[in-house]
Design an enzyme around this catalytic site. Structure first.
Site, PDB file in Angstrom:
ATOM      1  CE1 TYR A   5      81.333  32.182 113.878  1.00  0.00           C
ATOM      2  CE2 TYR A   5      80.178  32.414 111.759  1.00  0.00           C
ATOM      3  CZ  TYR A   5      80.358  31.716 113.013  1.00  0.00           C
ATOM      4  OH  TYR A   5      79.151  30.851 113.542  1.00  0.00           O
ATOM      5  CB  VAL A   6      82.872  32.406 106.958  1.00  0.00           C
ATOM      6  CG1 VAL A   6      82.519  31.346 106.172  1.00  0.00           C
ATOM      7  CG2 VAL A   6      81.461  32.910 107.699  1.00  0.00           C
ATOM      8  CD  GLU A  42      79.476  35.572 115.227  1.00  0.00           C
ATOM      9  OE1 GLU A  42      80.143  35.655 116.398  1.00  0.00           O
ATOM     10  OE2 GLU A  42      79.197  36.530 114.451  1.00  0.00           O
ATOM     11  CE  LYS A  96      74.379  34.245 104.880  1.00  0.00           C
ATOM     12  NZ  LYS A  96      74.555  33.574 106.050  1.00  0.00           N
ATOM     13  CG  ASN A 111      62.102  39.850 120.462  1.00  0.00           C
ATOM     14  OD1 ASN A 111      62.285  38.743 121.203  1.00  0.00           O
ATOM     15  ND2 ASN A 111      63.244  40.301 119.857  1.00  0.00           N
ATOM     16  CB  CYS A 123      41.173  33.976 109.801  1.00  0.00           C
ATOM     17  SG  CYS A 123      39.716  32.701 110.115  1.00  0.00           S
ATOM     18  NE  ARG A 141      33.348  35.896 105.643  1.00  0.00           N
ATOM     19  CZ  ARG A 141      33.100  34.978 106.653  1.00  0.00           C
ATOM     20  NH1 ARG A 141      32.522  35.628 108.123  1.00  0.00           N
ATOM     21  NH2 ARG A 141      33.510  33.810 106.499  1.00  0.00           N
TER      22      ARG A 141
END
Length: 436
Positions: free
Chosen positions: A10-11, A161, A210, A225, A268, A331
């Site tokens: 691929y690369v 990809e 990387k 998600n 918070c 806090r």
């Protein structure tokens, strides 16, 4: 430039096609005939939009060739890119067998070469891999020394990809991990036409960058998600919510929270994270990443505590107490939590925070002090010099207050820096950065 690319996956295939398109003469090297055969025919060995056209044009022009002969490829090139795979083993560690093997092949090929050859690793590998596996293999096979007899560098790729060609020509950043000037100059020449931010670092840092990128992408996807699951169960369109989240490039997509240091706190983040986790549990919607975030925060407090304990001293000076500078908010301050742990274990504390004065505290802070830190009055000092002079270890939790006083600390006094007072300092001698 004449370039050989080891690994036509691929690369390697994308890099070969794009470099040839830019006018370089490229030879792709791979022992697998199923990758070399299509390249020789001007066809792409992988599925990637736009790649077949680039390869066809490059082969037709004569700027892209393919071979399984490593020696021949080295002989007709001045720079080699290593793009072989580093798959996972069953235990999760990287299999660097291909990386070592190709380094040995390249080393043997440059042994009798009379001109300086540059080797650039593009394979994704853990920090230290180039120095500990690639360089020794190259040196042993070539009889030459890295940085002198041949060049060595690491060039992380940030290709996705299905959008790899676009990413190649328009990367987010370009990182050169280098050891020798000649190889760096060659890499800069190859990338000169790309008007994107360029950073020059050492090889180990480039390898780490990387992994930081890939881990961050994975965390973002899992976070999105999880939030999508929780929000949609609550009747909310998660795409609208996350779209707006991404529109904020001042805080949400910025350096504001992406800088290693001490734990988060305040009124918070801890409270709202716990509330969100509580909601997910009531819904029956698993949110393991959000729950792990609290554990990760606790681990950072533990890390600081252990760094202090390891010094073996009992008088501890803490600079800063509020959860962040320029506020008096105590806090859920991780510095308060750290101080309480030390105090509970019998350590003698000296604390300085210019914003924390008992006479001035009101409201929630005053109630907090009375309920959780009634002993605080005896620990607070009126000036930073007193803390420095009466402590055997200095813990820095407030950059602004310590910045002008760090030079007053005796060279023999350990400094535990939780905020990185000086950007150029890293752990060495009696100076200990929490994660730098």
């Amino acid at each position: 430039m004449k370039i050989s690319i080891f690994g036509a996956g691929y690369v390697g295939a994308v890099s070969a096609a794009c470099l040839a398109q830019e006018g370089h003469h490229v030879v792709a090297v791979d022992p697998d005939p199923n990758k070399i055969r299509p390249l020789l025919a001007g066809e792409s060995p992988i599925i990637e939009p736009g790649l077949p056209d680039l390869i066809r044009a490059a082969v037709t022009s004569g700027r892209l060739k393919a071979t399984s002969d490593a020696g021949a490829a080295i002989a007709e090139s001045e720079l080699s890119l290593i793009c072989v795979g580093t798959p996972s083993r069953s235990d999760g560690s990287l299999n660097t067998e291909y990386l070592k093997r190709v380094s040995e092949e390249i080393g043997a090929a440059i042994r009798t070469k009379n001109v300086f050859h540059s080797i650039v690793v593009r394979s994704t590998c853990l920090p230290g891999t180039t120095d500990e596996i690639v360089v020794p293999a190259l040196e042993a096979a070539s009889g030459l020394k890295a940085g002198e007899g041949f060049g060595i560098a690491y060039l992380p790729e940030f290709l996705r990809e299905s959008t790899a060609i676009k990413d190649y020509y328009d990367p987010g950043v370009i990182v050169f991990g280098y050891r020798d000037g000649t190889t760096l100059e060659r890499l800069q020449e190859i990338h000169e036409h790309l008007a994107r931010p360029k950073f020059i670092v050492d090889i180990r840092t480039a390898e780490g960058i990387k992994y930081a990128n890939n881990a961050w992408h994975a965390v973002k996807i899992s976070f999105s998600n999880e939030m999508g699951n929780v929000l949609s169960t609550a009747g909310i369109d998660s795409h609208i919510a996350l779209n707006i989240l991404c529109s904020d490039d001042r805080l949400n997509i910025s350096r504001a929270y992406l800088m290693p240091g001490f734990a988060f706190g305040g009124s918070c983040l801890p409270k709202d994270l716990r509330a969100l986790i509580s909601l997910s549990r009531r819904q029956g919607t698993p949110a393991p990443l959000l729950e792990a975030t609290l554990s990760a925060n606790e681990a950072q407090i533990n890390r600081a505590y252990n760094m202090i304990v390891e010094r073996g001293q009992r008088r501890i000076g803490i600079v800063g107490l509020s959860f962040k500078p320029d506020t008096d908010d105590l806090r859920e301050s991780p510095l308060v939590e750290l101080a309480e742990r030390l105090y509970g274990r019998g350590y003698e504390l000296n604390i300085y925070d210019p914003n924390i004065r008992l006479a001035r505290l009101t409201g929630a802070n005053a109630s907090f002090i009375k309920a959780r830190l009634p002993h605080l009055a005896g620990l607070l000092k009126e000036d930073i010099d007193t803390v420095i002079s009466e402590s055997d270890v200095i813990v820095v939790g407030n950059r602004a207050e310590m910045n002008g006083s760090i030079r007053k600390v005796a060279p023999t006094t350990p400094i535990i820096d939780l905020v990185r007072v000086e950007g150029s300092r890293r752990t060495q001698g009696n100076y200990h950065g929490i994660c730098w």
